[in-house]
Design an enzyme around this catalytic site. Structure first.
Site, short mmCIF file in Angstrom:
data_model
loop_
_atom_site.label_atom_id
_atom_site.label_comp_id
_atom_site.label_asym_id
_atom_site.label_seq_id
_atom_site.Cartn_x
_atom_site.Cartn_y
_atom_site.Cartn_z
N LYS A 13 -8.74 1.57 -17.30
CA LYS A 13 -8.00 0.31 -17.04
C LYS A 13 -8.81 -0.64 -16.17
O LYS A 13 -8.91 -1.83 -16.46
CB LYS A 13 -6.66 0.59 -16.34
CG LYS A 13 -5.64 1.30 -17.18
CD LYS A 13 -4.28 1.31 -16.51
CE LYS A 13 -4.24 2.01 -15.16
NZ LYS A 13 -4.56 3.44 -15.19
N ARG A 88 4.31 0.33 -12.45
CA ARG A 88 4.00 1.74 -12.67
C ARG A 88 5.26 2.58 -12.79
O ARG A 88 5.18 3.80 -12.87
CB ARG A 88 3.17 2.23 -11.48
CG ARG A 88 1.84 2.86 -11.88
CD ARG A 88 1.16 3.23 -10.59
NE ARG A 88 -0.03 4.01 -10.72
CZ ARG A 88 -1.26 3.50 -10.68
NH1 ARG A 88 -1.46 2.22 -10.59
NH2 ARG A 88 -2.29 4.32 -10.72
N ARG A 127 -16.35 9.38 -12.20
CA ARG A 127 -16.17 7.96 -11.88
C ARG A 127 -16.77 7.60 -10.52
O ARG A 127 -16.64 8.34 -9.55
CB ARG A 127 -14.67 7.65 -11.87
CG ARG A 127 -14.35 6.26 -11.41
CD ARG A 127 -13.06 5.79 -11.94
NE ARG A 127 -11.90 6.47 -11.38
CZ ARG A 127 -10.66 6.22 -11.78
NH1 ARG A 127 -10.44 5.34 -12.74
NH2 ARG A 127 -9.66 6.86 -11.24
N ARG A 161 -13.92 7.93 -5.29
CA ARG A 161 -12.60 7.75 -4.66
C ARG A 161 -12.07 9.07 -4.12
O ARG A 161 -12.22 10.11 -4.75
CB ARG A 161 -11.60 7.23 -5.70
CG ARG A 161 -11.63 5.74 -5.85
CD ARG A 161 -10.81 5.27 -7.00
NE ARG A 161 -9.45 5.82 -7.09
CZ ARG A 161 -8.54 5.38 -7.95
NH1 ARG A 161 -8.83 4.40 -8.78
NH2 ARG A 161 -7.34 5.91 -7.99
N ARG A 172 -1.48 12.83 -10.27
CA ARG A 172 -1.44 11.46 -10.80
C ARG A 172 -1.08 11.47 -12.28
O ARG A 172 -0.37 10.60 -12.75
CB ARG A 172 -2.80 10.77 -10.56
CG ARG A 172 -2.97 10.38 -9.08
CD ARG A 172 -4.41 10.18 -8.69
NE ARG A 172 -5.03 9.08 -9.41
CZ ARG A 172 -6.35 8.97 -9.59
NH1 ARG A 172 -7.18 9.89 -9.11
NH2 ARG A 172 -6.83 7.95 -10.23
P1 AMP Z 1 -5.21 3.09 -9.20
O1 AMP Z 1 -6.37 2.49 -8.52
O2 AMP Z 1 -4.48 2.13 -10.10
O3 AMP Z 1 -5.53 4.39 -9.91
O4 AMP Z 1 -4.14 3.47 -8.04
C1 AMP Z 1 -4.49 4.41 -7.03
C2 AMP Z 1 -3.24 4.82 -6.27
O5 AMP Z 1 -2.66 3.67 -5.66
C3 AMP Z 1 -2.12 5.42 -7.11
O6 AMP Z 1 -2.32 6.81 -7.37
C4 AMP Z 1 -0.92 5.16 -6.21
O7 AMP Z 1 -0.88 6.06 -5.12
C5 AMP Z 1 -1.24 3.77 -5.65
N1 AMP Z 1 -0.71 2.69 -6.53
C6 AMP Z 1 -1.43 1.78 -7.25
N2 AMP Z 1 -0.62 0.96 -7.92
C7 AMP Z 1 0.66 1.36 -7.63
C8 AMP Z 1 1.95 0.93 -8.05
N3 AMP Z 1 2.10 -0.08 -8.92
N4 AMP Z 1 3.02 1.57 -7.53
C9 AMP Z 1 2.88 2.57 -6.66
N5 AMP Z 1 1.71 3.05 -6.26
C10 AMP Z 1 0.59 2.47 -6.74
#
Ligand code: AMP
Length: 217
Positions: A13, A88, A127, A161, A172
């Protein structure tokens, strides 16, 4: 255009959002990047988000929705935006609909990136992200930088990360299936979803995404 990108962790994404946003000249809004920036800056919001992120859980809606709304309200997003990682869950999708209705606008499309689960795990394990700009994303095998550990775009240091480890990835993925996947049916009911395969080279997926957005919207 106003687009939402959906897909499991590791679907690409962030990579696709970065390229699509450039092509479509709209800002790439990633709630994950916003949380990581807040953590890096030591803000209260970052402190509130960190334990959830480290555990692979969703940050509570009251924190997330306000942050996303503030970002979408900024001037550069007035003509459109690409949302990556938001909404989400169903509550966030409904809140987003409410925000857009309040502003008299609506989504043009939801792009659903499909990728098999074993591929997701391989992608996440390799990654690497740029410390200067989290939307510069690499993979040690599939999309390596020209110089090991250095961002091609800005020379920043690449890092892994904290939540890209096996246990957190499993959480996740569970959270994705239980909380996030239902928003695809929610948007299908609105007739705005384009589903594409996220397998193949980065530029092939981008081309597929642009074709789908043109075709379906
Ligand atoms: P990402 O970078 O999109 O993989 O997001 C990393 C982490 O950020 C996720 O595993 C959640 O803990 C938090 N996070 C990101 N976007 C959201 C969202 N829309 N709602 C809740 N938690 C989020």
């Amino acid at each position: 255009m106003r687009i939402v990108l959906v897909g499991p962790p590791g679907a690409g994404k962030g990579t696709q959002a970065h390229l699509l946003a450039k092509t479509l000249s709209i800002p790439h809004i990633s709630t994950g990047d916003l949380f990581r920036a807040n953590i890096g800056q030591g803000t209260e919001l970052g402190k509130a988000a960190k334990s959830y992120m480290d555990a692979g859980q969703l940050v509570p809606d009251e924190v997330t929705i306000g942050m996303a709304k503030d970002r979408m309200a900024q001037a550069d997003a007035a003509q459109g935006f690409l949302l990556d990682g938001f909404p989400r869950n169903l509550a966030q999708a409904e809140a987003l609909d409410g925000i857009l209705a309040e502003w008299g606008i609506k989504l043009d499309g939801v792009l659903d990136l499909e990728v098999p689960e074993d591929e997701v795990v391989k992608r996440i394990a390799g990654r690497r992200l740029c410390r200067n700009d989290g939307s510069h994303v690499y993979h040690v095998d599939y999309n390596p930088p020209a110089v090991d550990g250095v961002c091609d775009e800005c020379g920043g240091e690449l890092y892994q990360r904290a939540d890209d480890n096996e246990d957190t990835v499993r959480n996740r993925l569970d959270v994705y299936h239980t909380e996030t996947e239902p928003i695809i049916a929610y948007y299908q009911a609105q007739g705005v979803v384009s589903t594409i395969s996220a397998l193949g080279k980065v530029n092939e997926v981008t081309d597929r995404a642009i074709e789908a957005l043109k075709r379906d919207n």
